[in-house]
Design an enzyme around this catalytic site. Structure first.
Site: not given
Length: 159
Positions: A8-9, A51, A73, A128, A138
């Site tokens: 994740d970024g 990302e 994501d 999320h 995250d």
């Protein structure tokens, strides 16, 4: 070797301070699970760059060819491969369908090199939404983005 890669970024502002979080997980034939986490923060970058960098760092950490399932994501990352955007960019000399230069080409090239020895399947996960590994990535990414003492310079970022 079958490996799961979660990444994740994050960016506080776009551009702004950012970070990535990555988890590599491998289950040995003995049943033992091996897991490693990576994260880093940058003083000024974008969410999309983070990302990409999260995926790159995970792939670059692998020491031999693997079957990798990469969970993200980021539709930007996943769709680039699953919808063959990358193939079109390469065919057009790193131009998108609108004949504009592809953004983040430095990281896309690095990602292609990191991906080369592996068989990679890209899987999109809703962010999320309670996906445990995505939530952990995250948390790693946002903690890195929020820690100016550890920030690096994103040398490839162009405002």
């Amino acid at each position: 070797m079958d490996v799961s890669l979660y990444s994740d970024g994050s960016s506080r502002g776009n551009p702004g301070p950012g970070g990535y979080g990555t988890i590599l997980r491998y289950r040995a034939p003995s049943g033992t699970v091996h897991e490693k986490e990576f994260s880093a923060g940058f003083s000024c970058t974008t969410n999309n760059r983070m990302e990409l960098l999260g995926a790159i760092v995970g792939l670059e950490a692998l020491k031999r060819p693997c079957n990798v399932t990469l969970y993200s994501d980021s539709q930007y990352l996943v769709n680039a491969f699953n919808q063959n955007w990358v193939a079109g960019w390469l065919k057009r000399g790193w131009k998108n369908a609108q004949k504009q230069p592809v953004k983040n080409v430095d990281l896309w090239k690095r990602l292609l090199a990191a991906k080369e020895p592996h068989t990679v399947t890209f899987v999109w996960v809703k962010g999320h939404a309670g996906h445990a590994e995505n939530e952990r990535c995250d948390a790693l990414a946002t903690a890195a983005a929020d820690n100016p003492a550890c920030h690096q310079v994103d040398a490839g970022f162009r405002a």
